[in-house]
Design a protein around this motif. Sequence first.
Motif, PDB file in Angstrom:
ATOM      1  N   SER A   1      36.952  41.221  24.111  1.00  0.00           N
ATOM      2  CA  SER A   1      38.376  41.390  23.901  1.00  0.00           C
ATOM      3  C   SER A   1      38.609  42.844  23.504  1.00  0.00           C
ATOM      4  CB  SER A   1      38.878  40.485  22.779  1.00  0.00           C
ATOM      5  OG  SER A   1      40.171  40.907  22.359  1.00  0.00           O
ATOM      6  N   VAL A   2      39.766  43.369  23.858  1.00  0.00           N
ATOM      7  CA  VAL A   2      40.100  44.745  23.473  1.00  0.00           C
ATOM      8  C   VAL A   2      40.135  44.883  21.953  1.00  0.00           C
ATOM      9  CG1 VAL A   2      42.601  44.310  23.568  1.00  0.00           C
ATOM     10  CG2 VAL A   2      41.748  46.641  23.855  1.00  0.00           C
ATOM     11  N   PHE A   3      40.322  43.743  21.250  1.00  0.00           N
ATOM     12  CA  PHE A   3      40.383  43.772  19.789  1.00  0.00           C
ATOM     13  C   PHE A   3      38.999  43.622  19.144  1.00  0.00           C
ATOM     14  CE2 PHE A   3      44.806  44.158  19.939  1.00  0.00           C
ATOM     15  CZ  PHE A   3      45.302  43.278  20.887  1.00  0.00           C
ATOM     16  N   ASP A   4      37.963  43.381  19.980  1.00  0.00           N
ATOM     17  CA  ASP A   4      36.583  43.325  19.473  1.00  0.00           C
ATOM     18  C   ASP A   4      36.042  44.747  19.304  1.00  0.00           C
ATOM     19  OD1 ASP A   4      35.501  40.595  21.701  1.00  0.00           O
ATOM     20  OD2 ASP A   4      36.529  40.563  19.741  1.00  0.00           O
TER      21      ASP A   4
ATOM     22  N   THR B   1      41.190  27.343  35.463  1.00  0.00           N
ATOM     23  CA  THR B   1      41.747  27.746  36.765  1.00  0.00           C
ATOM     24  C   THR B   1      41.700  29.254  36.993  1.00  0.00           C
ATOM     25  OG1 THR B   1      43.213  25.862  36.561  1.00  0.00           O
ATOM     26  CG2 THR B   1      43.772  27.472  38.249  1.00  0.00           C
ATOM     27  N   TYR B   2      42.064  30.050  35.991  1.00  0.00           N
ATOM     28  CA  TYR B   2      42.074  31.509  36.170  1.00  0.00           C
ATOM     29  C   TYR B   2      40.654  32.020  36.428  1.00  0.00           C
ATOM     30  CZ  TYR B   2      42.634  36.493  35.427  1.00  0.00           C
ATOM     31  OH  TYR B   2      42.598  37.860  35.600  1.00  0.00           O
ATOM     32  N   ALA B   3      39.700  31.529  35.633  1.00  0.00           N
ATOM     33  CA  ALA B   3      38.305  31.983  35.789  1.00  0.00           C
ATOM     34  C   ALA B   3      37.775  31.594  37.174  1.00  0.00           C
ATOM     35  CB  ALA B   3      37.443  31.394  34.686  1.00  0.00           C
TER      36      ALA B   3
ATOM     37  N   VAL C   1      38.029  39.403  28.754  1.00  0.00           N
ATOM     38  CA  VAL C   1      37.538  38.227  28.026  1.00  0.00           C
ATOM     39  C   VAL C   1      37.038  37.154  28.984  1.00  0.00           C
ATOM     40  CG1 VAL C   1      38.927  38.502  25.939  1.00  0.00           C
ATOM     41  CG2 VAL C   1      39.901  37.317  27.907  1.00  0.00           C
ATOM     42  N   CYS C   2      37.331  37.308  30.270  1.00  0.00           N
ATOM     43  CA  CYS C   2      36.946  36.304  31.267  1.00  0.00           C
ATOM     44  C   CYS C   2      35.579  36.653  31.872  1.00  0.00           C
ATOM     45  CB  CYS C   2      38.005  36.249  32.372  1.00  0.00           C
ATOM     46  SG  CYS C   2      37.577  35.149  33.721  1.00  0.00           S
ATOM     47  N   PRO C   3      34.538  35.875  31.535  1.00  0.00           N
ATOM     48  CA  PRO C   3      33.197  36.207  32.046  1.00  0.00           C
ATOM     49  C   PRO C   3      33.150  36.281  33.581  1.00  0.00           C
ATOM     50  CG  PRO C   3      33.062  34.559  30.310  1.00  0.00           C
ATOM     51  CD  PRO C   3      34.520  34.709  30.651  1.00  0.00           C
TER      52      PRO C   3
ATOM     53  N   ILE D   1      41.166  48.151  30.546  1.00  0.00           N
ATOM     54  CA  ILE D   1      41.352  47.038  29.613  1.00  0.00           C
ATOM     55  C   ILE D   1      41.965  45.846  30.344  1.00  0.00           C
ATOM     56  CG2 ILE D   1      42.532  46.317  27.502  1.00  0.00           C
ATOM     57  CD1 ILE D   1      42.485  49.382  26.728  1.00  0.00           C
ATOM     58  N   GLY D   2      41.236  44.699  30.342  1.00  0.00           N
ATOM     59  CA  GLY D   2      41.685  43.549  31.129  1.00  0.00           C
ATOM     60  C   GLY D   2      41.465  43.825  32.608  1.00  0.00           C
ATOM     61  N   CYS D   3      40.236  44.254  32.949  1.00  0.00           N
ATOM     62  CA  CYS D   3      39.931  44.748  34.302  1.00  0.00           C
ATOM     63  C   CYS D   3      40.016  43.664  35.371  1.00  0.00           C
ATOM     64  CB  CYS D   3      38.542  45.378  34.320  1.00  0.00           C
ATOM     65  SG  CYS D   3      37.209  44.217  34.014  1.00  0.00           S
ATOM     66  N   GLY D   4      39.975  42.376  34.974  1.00  0.00           N
ATOM     67  CA  GLY D   4      40.067  41.293  35.935  1.00  0.00           C
ATOM     68  C   GLY D   4      38.998  41.405  37.008  1.00  0.00           C
ATOM     69  N   ALA D   5      39.417  41.305  38.261  1.00  0.00           N
ATOM     70  CA  ALA D   5      38.466  41.277  39.384  1.00  0.00           C
ATOM     71  C   ALA D   5      37.850  42.640  39.667  1.00  0.00           C
ATOM     72  CB  ALA D   5      39.179  40.752  40.619  1.00  0.00           C
ATOM     73  N   GLY D   6      38.284  43.676  38.954  1.00  0.00           N
ATOM     74  CA  GLY D   6      37.601  44.951  38.954  1.00  0.00           C
ATOM     75  C   GLY D   6      37.917  45.943  40.050  1.00  0.00           C
TER      76      GLY D   6
HETATM   77  C1  LIG Z   1      47.547  39.980  33.967  1.00  0.00           C
HETATM   78  S1  LIG Z   1      45.820  39.802  34.201  1.00  0.00           S
HETATM   79  C2  LIG Z   1      45.412  41.351  35.012  1.00  0.00           C
HETATM   80  C3  LIG Z   1      44.226  41.281  35.849  1.00  0.00           C
HETATM   81  C4  LIG Z   1      43.578  42.530  36.297  1.00  0.00           C
HETATM   82  N1  LIG Z   1      44.064  43.757  35.945  1.00  0.00           N
HETATM   83  C5  LIG Z   1      43.032  42.475  37.695  1.00  0.00           C
HETATM   84  O1  LIG Z   1      42.983  43.526  38.343  1.00  0.00           O
HETATM   85  O2  LIG Z   1      42.581  41.433  38.153  1.00  0.00           O
HETATM   86  C6  LIG Z   1      45.253  40.025  32.532  1.00  0.00           C
HETATM   87  C7  LIG Z   1      43.760  40.203  32.389  1.00  0.00           C
HETATM   88  O3  LIG Z   1      43.486  40.556  31.020  1.00  0.00           O
HETATM   89  C8  LIG Z   1      42.417  39.768  30.515  1.00  0.00           C
HETATM   90  N2  LIG Z   1      42.617  39.651  29.052  1.00  0.00           N
HETATM   91  C9  LIG Z   1      43.493  38.849  28.378  1.00  0.00           C
HETATM   92  N3  LIG Z   1      43.411  39.064  27.037  1.00  0.00           N
HETATM   93  C10 LIG Z   1      42.455  40.035  26.862  1.00  0.00           C
HETATM   94  C11 LIG Z   1      41.918  40.708  25.721  1.00  0.00           C
HETATM   95  N4  LIG Z   1      42.323  40.433  24.465  1.00  0.00           N
HETATM   96  N5  LIG Z   1      40.974  41.660  25.928  1.00  0.00           N
HETATM   97  C12 LIG Z   1      40.527  41.960  27.171  1.00  0.00           C
HETATM   98  N6  LIG Z   1      40.988  41.346  28.309  1.00  0.00           N
HETATM   99  C13 LIG Z   1      41.948  40.410  28.151  1.00  0.00           C
HETATM  100  C14 LIG Z   1      42.518  38.447  31.273  1.00  0.00           C
HETATM  101  O4  LIG Z   1      41.311  37.754  31.301  1.00  0.00           O
HETATM  102  C15 LIG Z   1      42.963  38.923  32.666  1.00  0.00           C
HETATM  103  O5  LIG Z   1      41.854  39.223  33.501  1.00  0.00           O
END
Ligand SMILES: C[S@@+](CC[C@H](N)C(=O)[O-])C[C@H]1O[C@@H](n2cnc3c(N)ncnc32)[C@H](O)[C@@H]1O
Length: 219
Positions: free
Chosen positions: A107-110, A13-15, A88-90, A64-69
């Motif tokens: 992932s930020v941990f990669d 759903t999120y993707a 992490v979401c393609p 980090i976790g840029c989402g929709a950018g």
């Molecule tokens: C709370 S949402 C924020 C979305 C985002 N900032 C935006 O503008 O759409 C968290 C985001 O972090 C990503 N995420 C979760 N765990 C992650 C990880 N370990 N490394 C990188 N991204 C991660 C998710 O896929 C999601 O897009």
Amino acid sequence: MTAHEHQAWSSGTYAQAMHVPQHGLSLRDAEGWHFPLDLERWCARADEADRTVLRRCTGRVLDIGCGAGRLVEALTGRGRRQVLGIDVCPSAVITTVCRGGSAMSRSVFDPLPDEGRWGTALLIDGNIGIGGDPRRLLRRVRNLVHREGLLLVEVASTDVDERRRVRIHAGQRPVSAVFPWATVGAAALNRQAALEGWTEVERWSSAGGRHFVALRACR
Ligand SMILES: C[S@@+](CC[C@H](N)C(=O)[O-])C[C@H]1O[C@@H](n2cnc3c(N)ncnc32)[C@H](O)[C@@H]1O
């Protein structure tokens, strides 16, 4: 990062909501706590609150976790050349690239490009919660920025310091497996950041009630 956590964000759903923004997505736990996943705002352009963050970025920026950018898009639109989003979401990465930005599915941990050379790292929209262990995340990001690097963090509006086990929900319906998440207010962030090589340099709030902290690498 657990397989459940990865799958929760990278498929389902999120993707899908990255391409067709869906109202009513949230993180929820078994105690009724919830955090809205505001896809409509995240898929829109950067707003004034976001611009208070963008104005403070220096050097090369890692979102980090840029989402929709939207932040990567806005920084790139301002002519900044070295801006990278990771997620992490393609689908999030595809959306960010379609908005004219650079992004990687990581992932930020990669292992990441240019570790130790980023000028500013961003943890916006609650992303300090990633992995459910803010100290571990602060430690990781400390190794990504250069020795006087900046970390800009969006924090909770209240003085909380919580660890939770959450699922992504569409309305009341759980649509992912359980994974760890955290929420911290400014004071708790400051305490934990000081233990991980950061010093707080600024706190500010924006119209619309969003709260941010700027941390500077200090050792
Ligand atoms: C709370 S949402 C924020 C979305 C985002 N900032 C935006 O503008 O759409 C968290 C985001 O972090 C990503 N995420 C979760 N765990 C992650 C990880 N370990 N490394 C990188 N991204 C991660 C998710 O896929 C999601 O897009």
